[in-house]
Design a protein around this motif. Structure first.
Motif, PDB file in Angstrom:
ATOM      1  N   TRP A  21       0.818  -1.212   0.000  1.00  0.00           N
ATOM      2  CA  TRP A  21       0.000   0.000   0.000  1.00  0.00           C
ATOM      3  C   TRP A  21       0.856   1.269   0.000  1.00  0.00           C
ATOM      4  CZ3 TRP A  21      -4.468  -0.736  -1.817  1.00  0.00           C
ATOM      5  CH2 TRP A  21      -5.179  -1.917  -1.542  1.00  0.00           C
ATOM      6  N   LEU A  25       0.611   4.145  -2.725  1.00  0.00           N
ATOM      7  CA  LEU A  25       0.403   5.529  -2.304  1.00  0.00           C
ATOM      8  C   LEU A  25       1.430   6.459  -2.943  1.00  0.00           C
ATOM      9  CD1 LEU A  25      -1.283   7.319  -0.327  1.00  0.00           C
ATOM     10  CD2 LEU A  25       0.519   6.916   1.357  1.00  0.00           C
ATOM     11  N   LEU A  47      -7.524   6.109   0.012  1.00  0.00           N
ATOM     12  CA  LEU A  47      -6.920   4.798   0.266  1.00  0.00           C
ATOM     13  C   LEU A  47      -7.877   3.801   0.930  1.00  0.00           C
ATOM     14  CD1 LEU A  47      -4.278   3.248  -0.091  1.00  0.00           C
ATOM     15  CD2 LEU A  47      -3.574   4.024   2.181  1.00  0.00           C
TER      16      LEU A  47
END
Length: 341
Positions: A21, A25, A47
């Protein structure tokens, strides 16, 4: 690296998920046209709407539908999850930016969010399937290995009493004759039992140990059959350090005595030759055959030869060759094994 990527440790898995993640990002922040601060803020806000579909699919839909091969339901429900969260993401992001932007609400926001979130889910699911496939293959290999080990132990358990029975018969015969060779037989038998009880429990043993076992066995048979048996055991080009599966050669020698000596009333012979070239072992055993059926006294085939053929298939698949030739006068086996690790 493989142990790290497919580790079952929960902390390592948590670290891998976090890294996935974080990469996502940073990547989409860099690709955004907005200033870095605004871009990363927007990515952080969106997110959760990307993460939640992934973990709903992973821990709810994946085991319930995909693992049960209900592919259509898995696809439909996964698509619905992505669409719902994409719509929520688009609406919330619109409301957040409504005061600073004059752009009207558009379904294009929803469509673009669906495409992006579906792409992220597909990537995460591909990694999940890769991990699942790796664990499944590892489990199958472990299961296959355990089955082979169990079968080999079963075959060895049959081999041990088989040889012990024949050797004790030899000793019994000499005892009845009150032969002076009886103490020597007891000593050789002790060596045989020690080898079968300890060395034979290992996956492999030094080739020299297996040869010594053959010599002890042949010595016992020489004592038993006396002058009517002519036997030659030769070795050449032996290499130190080679390993071989225990008790893999002796059944062929024992079988030659059954075919060529046991029950014979006349003189008979056996020749045994073992050679090594590099890591290629060649083992030849040839024995005489009765000239007529009258010379055979109640021969009964044992289980030793069948077992050793099965063990060769299990231990040296595609690495051995066994050739059996029989003529009216003799029986010949030629065994070749690649002993390379």
């Amino acid at each position: 690296m493989e142990d790290l990527l497919f580790s079952k440790n929960k902390w390592i898995r948590l670290g891998l998920h976090t890294a996935f993640w974080l990469i996502h990002l940073l990547l989409f922040t860099v690709l955004s046209n907005a200033p870095f601060g605004s871009a990363i803020q927007e990515q952080l806000l969106s997110l959760p709407f990307k993460m939640l579909p992934v973990y709903i699919v992973f821990y709810a839909l994946f085991p319930r539908y995909l693992l049960r091969r209900s592919y259509l339901r898995f696809f439909i429900f996964s698509t619905l999850v992505v669409m719902v969260f994409a719509a929520l993401q688009s609406r919330i992001m619109y409301l957040i930016h409504a005061e600073t932007s004059e752009e009207a609400w558009s379904w294009m926001w929803v469509v673009s969010s669906i495409i992006l979130n579906a792409y992220i889910l597909a990537l995460a699911l591909a990694l999940k399937l890769l991990r699942f496939w790796h664990q499944r293959e590892k489990y199958i290999q472990e299961l296959s290995h355990a089955r082979l080990e169990a079968e080999l132990k079963f075959l060895k358990a049959q081999v041990h009493p088989h040889f012990l029975f024949n050797t004790l018969n030899n000793l019994y015969t000499l005892t009845l004759r009150k032969s002076d060779h009886a103490p020597e037989v007891v000593e050789k038998l002790s060596d045989l039992l020690r080898y079968m009880s300890y060395d034979a429990n290992h996956r492999t043993v030094p080739l020299s140990n297996e040869i010594e076992y053959l010599r002890n066995y042949i010595s016992l048979e020489k004592i038993r059959y006396g002058e009517k048996l002519e036997i030659a055991f030769t070795r050449s080009d032996l290499t130190d350090g080679l390993q071989i599966a225990p008790l893999i050669l002796i059944p062929f020698v024992e079988n030659s005595f059954k075919h060529g000596v046991s029950g014979r009333l006349t003189a008979c012979w056996i020749t045994i030759h073992l050679s090594v070239q590099g890591e290629q072992l060649t083992f030849k055993v040839e024995n005489s055959l009765p000239s007529s059926q009258e010379d055979v006294m109640g021969y009964k085939e044992g289980i030793g030869l069948k077992n050793v053929k099965r063990r060769l298939d299990l231990i040296y698949p595609e690495r051995h060759e066994l050739r059996v030739t029989q003529s009216p006068e003799s029986h010949l086996i030629v065994l070749k094994i690649d002993l390379g690790q």
